[in-house]
Design a protein around this motif. Structure first.
Motif, PDB file in Angstrom:
ATOM      1  N   GLY A  42       0.825  -1.189   0.000  1.00  0.00           N
ATOM      2  CA  GLY A  42       0.000   0.000   0.000  1.00  0.00           C
ATOM      3  C   GLY A  42       0.866   1.248   0.000  1.00  0.00           C
ATOM      4  O   GLY A  42       2.034   1.216   0.419  1.00  0.00           O
ATOM      5  N   VAL A  43       0.309   2.341  -0.468  1.00  0.00           N
ATOM      6  CA  VAL A  43       1.038   3.604  -0.591  1.00  0.00           C
ATOM      7  C   VAL A  43       0.378   4.653   0.303  1.00  0.00           C
ATOM      8  O   VAL A  43      -0.848   4.770   0.334  1.00  0.00           O
ATOM      9  CB  VAL A  43       1.027   4.097  -2.062  1.00  0.00           C
ATOM     10  CG1 VAL A  43       1.481   5.539  -2.163  1.00  0.00           C
ATOM     11  CG2 VAL A  43       1.917   3.209  -2.924  1.00  0.00           C
ATOM     12  N   LEU A  68       3.670   8.256  -8.470  1.00  0.00           N
ATOM     13  CA  LEU A  68       2.725   7.498  -7.653  1.00  0.00           C
ATOM     14  C   LEU A  68       1.557   8.347  -7.173  1.00  0.00           C
ATOM     15  O   LEU A  68       0.813   7.938  -6.288  1.00  0.00           O
ATOM     16  CB  LEU A  68       3.457   6.886  -6.455  1.00  0.00           C
ATOM     17  CG  LEU A  68       4.628   5.950  -6.800  1.00  0.00           C
ATOM     18  CD1 LEU A  68       5.328   5.474  -5.533  1.00  0.00           C
ATOM     19  CD2 LEU A  68       4.170   4.759  -7.641  1.00  0.00           C
ATOM     20  N   SER A  69       1.369   9.514  -7.779  1.00  0.00           N
ATOM     21  CA  SER A  69       0.364  10.451  -7.285  1.00  0.00           C
ATOM     22  C   SER A  69      -1.054   9.897  -7.367  1.00  0.00           C
ATOM     23  O   SER A  69      -1.919  10.280  -6.577  1.00  0.00           O
ATOM     24  CB  SER A  69       0.454  11.771  -8.062  1.00  0.00           C
ATOM     25  OG  SER A  69       0.187  11.554  -9.443  1.00  0.00           O
ATOM     26  N   CYS A  71      -1.699   6.500  -7.359  1.00  0.00           N
ATOM     27  CA  CYS A  71      -1.575   5.071  -7.054  1.00  0.00           C
ATOM     28  C   CYS A  71      -1.894   4.797  -5.583  1.00  0.00           C
ATOM     29  O   CYS A  71      -1.405   5.493  -4.699  1.00  0.00           O
ATOM     30  CB  CYS A  71      -0.157   4.580  -7.373  1.00  0.00           C
ATOM     31  SG  CYS A  71       0.290   4.736  -9.114  1.00  0.00           S
ATOM     32  N   SER A  72      -2.675   3.774  -5.349  1.00  0.00           N
ATOM     33  CA  SER A  72      -2.946   3.320  -3.977  1.00  0.00           C
ATOM     34  C   SER A  72      -2.028   2.173  -3.585  1.00  0.00           C
ATOM     35  O   SER A  72      -1.947   1.816  -2.404  1.00  0.00           O
ATOM     36  CB  SER A  72      -4.402   2.876  -3.851  1.00  0.00           C
ATOM     37  OG  SER A  72      -4.683   1.816  -4.764  1.00  0.00           O
ATOM     38  N   GLN A  73      -1.337   1.599  -4.565  1.00  0.00           N
ATOM     39  CA  GLN A  73      -0.384   0.524  -4.326  1.00  0.00           C
ATOM     40  C   GLN A  73       0.829   0.724  -5.216  1.00  0.00           C
ATOM     41  O   GLN A  73       0.771   1.404  -6.241  1.00  0.00           O
ATOM     42  CB  GLN A  73      -1.003  -0.845  -4.633  1.00  0.00           C
ATOM     43  CG  GLN A  73      -2.114  -1.285  -3.704  1.00  0.00           C
ATOM     44  CD  GLN A  73      -2.702  -2.610  -4.156  1.00  0.00           C
ATOM     45  OE1 GLN A  73      -3.270  -2.714  -5.242  1.00  0.00           O
ATOM     46  NE2 GLN A  73      -2.572  -3.641  -3.314  1.00  0.00           N
ATOM     47  N   ALA A  74       1.936   0.096  -4.808  1.00  0.00           N
ATOM     48  CA  ALA A  74       3.144   0.093  -5.632  1.00  0.00           C
ATOM     49  C   ALA A  74       3.874  -1.220  -5.419  1.00  0.00           C
ATOM     50  O   ALA A  74       3.845  -1.796  -4.327  1.00  0.00           O
ATOM     51  CB  ALA A  74       4.062   1.268  -5.294  1.00  0.00           C
ATOM     52  N   ALA A  75       4.512  -1.700  -6.459  1.00  0.00           N
ATOM     53  CA  ALA A  75       5.311  -2.918  -6.392  1.00  0.00           C
ATOM     54  C   ALA A  75       6.787  -2.551  -6.346  1.00  0.00           C
ATOM     55  O   ALA A  75       7.245  -1.690  -7.107  1.00  0.00           O
ATOM     56  CB  ALA A  75       5.038  -3.806  -7.597  1.00  0.00           C
ATOM     57  N   LEU A  76       7.515  -3.192  -5.446  1.00  0.00           N
ATOM     58  CA  LEU A  76       8.977  -3.197  -5.502  1.00  0.00           C
ATOM     59  C   LEU A  76       9.397  -4.469  -6.212  1.00  0.00           C
ATOM     60  O   LEU A  76       8.832  -5.540  -5.963  1.00  0.00           O
ATOM     61  CB  LEU A  76       9.583  -3.186  -4.102  1.00  0.00           C
ATOM     62  CG  LEU A  76       9.407  -1.938  -3.248  1.00  0.00           C
ATOM     63  CD1 LEU A  76      10.119  -2.134  -1.914  1.00  0.00           C
ATOM     64  CD2 LEU A  76       9.933  -0.701  -3.954  1.00  0.00           C
ATOM     65  N   MET A  77      10.395  -4.361  -7.073  1.00  0.00           N
ATOM     66  CA  MET A  77      10.872  -5.536  -7.789  1.00  0.00           C
ATOM     67  C   MET A  77      12.384  -5.543  -7.843  1.00  0.00           C
ATOM     68  O   MET A  77      13.043  -4.502  -7.762  1.00  0.00           O
ATOM     69  CB  MET A  77      10.309  -5.570  -9.212  1.00  0.00           C
ATOM     70  CG  MET A  77      10.653  -4.360 -10.060  1.00  0.00           C
ATOM     71  SD  MET A  77      10.802  -4.732 -11.819  1.00  0.00           S
ATOM     72  CE  MET A  77      12.313  -5.680 -11.844  1.00  0.00           C
ATOM     73  N   LEU A 131      -0.689   0.139 -14.656  1.00  0.00           N
ATOM     74  CA  LEU A 131       0.681   0.260 -14.171  1.00  0.00           C
ATOM     75  C   LEU A 131       1.330   1.551 -14.637  1.00  0.00           C
ATOM     76  O   LEU A 131       1.120   1.994 -15.773  1.00  0.00           O
ATOM     77  CB  LEU A 131       1.531  -0.919 -14.655  1.00  0.00           C
ATOM     78  CG  LEU A 131       1.016  -2.333 -14.376  1.00  0.00           C
ATOM     79  CD1 LEU A 131       2.059  -3.353 -14.830  1.00  0.00           C
ATOM     80  CD2 LEU A 131       0.667  -2.537 -12.920  1.00  0.00           C
ATOM     81  N   THR A 132       2.150   2.138 -13.769  1.00  0.00           N
ATOM     82  CA  THR A 132       3.006   3.238 -14.193  1.00  0.00           C
ATOM     83  C   THR A 132       4.243   2.650 -14.887  1.00  0.00           C
ATOM     84  O   THR A 132       4.496   1.446 -14.840  1.00  0.00           O
ATOM     85  CB  THR A 132       3.488   4.066 -12.987  1.00  0.00           C
ATOM     86  OG1 THR A 132       4.369   3.274 -12.182  1.00  0.00           O
ATOM     87  CG2 THR A 132       2.318   4.557 -12.147  1.00  0.00           C
ATOM     88  N   ASP A 133       5.012   3.517 -15.495  1.00  0.00           N
ATOM     89  CA  ASP A 133       6.349   3.101 -15.933  1.00  0.00           C
ATOM     90  C   ASP A 133       7.163   2.723 -14.699  1.00  0.00           C
ATOM     91  O   ASP A 133       6.959   3.268 -13.611  1.00  0.00           O
ATOM     92  CB  ASP A 133       7.064   4.233 -16.663  1.00  0.00           C
ATOM     93  CG  ASP A 133       6.382   4.581 -17.972  1.00  0.00           C
ATOM     94  OD1 ASP A 133       5.959   3.666 -18.688  1.00  0.00           O
ATOM     95  OD2 ASP A 133       6.261   5.789 -18.259  1.00  0.00           O
TER      96      ASP A 133
END
Length: 216
Positions: A42-43, A68-69, A71-77, A131-133
């Motif tokens: 979550g963000v 991420l403005s 985005c409610s979530q973000a993935a780390l990879m 998805l964002t870039d």
């Protein structure tokens, strides 16, 4: 692996047929495949930047806030070719530097294909999200010093054998970490181009009058 992508990493705008042949031959000799891991968080917004909830990672800077403005979530990879590729690259550098340069470019293209696979997997897992870039520590104003926290949040040392050096670089060398936002709305490219790249002053593509394509 996309041979054209490897040639782009070589900076070969108009590669000869011989260079294409060499690149294809060296690419065909690579036994490693990209290995990756990712987690979705979550963000939330905090004074220091964008917080990824539950893992202690805070993404500072204007770029993360902009990307991420919505985005409610973000993935780390994280994605890597592993230590064996590094060993083969060093061995090649000791005996044939021109082939080693091509092998290095092929490795870069291959690890990027692994990053593309992560994006495809995320899109499949979250078909209702956009998805964002992806963007990485060290790009734009996202500082490299977040790298240890990113790798710790992913348990990258245990899962991938991926470590952060004292100078905040990744080991094995052919490795990438990145952030990808997930939104309920389609996401246009927000921060891209040479002006935001930390390598802009020394970039071989810009010196040759072109660009790497990542910012277009």
């Amino acid at each position: 692996m996309d041979i054209g992508e490897a040639l782009r990493y070589l900076g070969a705008a108009n590669p000869s047929e011989e260079l294409r042949r060499q690149a294809a031959e060296i690419a065909g000799s690579i036994r490693e495949t990209p290995r990756y891991t990712y987690r979705v968080f979550g963000v939330s917004r905090v004074p220091e930047g964008v917080s990824l909830e539950g893992c202690g990672v805070v993404l500072a800077g204007r770029m993360a806030e902009t990307m991420l403005s919505e985005c409610s979530q973000a993935a780390l990879m994280a994605c890597t070719l592993g230590a064996e590729f590094d060993r083969r690259l060093r061995a090649m550098q000791a005996r044939d530097m021109s082939s080693a340069v091509i092998l290095d470019a092929c490795g870069s293209a291959l690890v990027e294909s692994g990053c593309d696979a992560v994006e495809a997997e995320l899109a499949g897992r979250f078909p209702e999200r956009f998805l964002t870039d992806r963007f990485s520590p060290g790009y734009g104003d996202l500082p490299l010093d977040v790298q240890p926290e990113v790798c710790a949040a992913l348990d990258a040392s245990r899962r991938l054998g991926l470590y952060v050096t004292g100078s905040l670089l990744l080991n094995p060398v052919k490795s990438v970490t990145a952030v990808i936002g997930l939104s309920d709305r389609p996401q246009a490219a927000r921060i891209r181009g040479c002006a935001y790249c930390r390598l802009r002053e020394d970039c071989p593509y810009r010196k040759g009058g072109t660009c790497c394509g990542e910012g277009m």
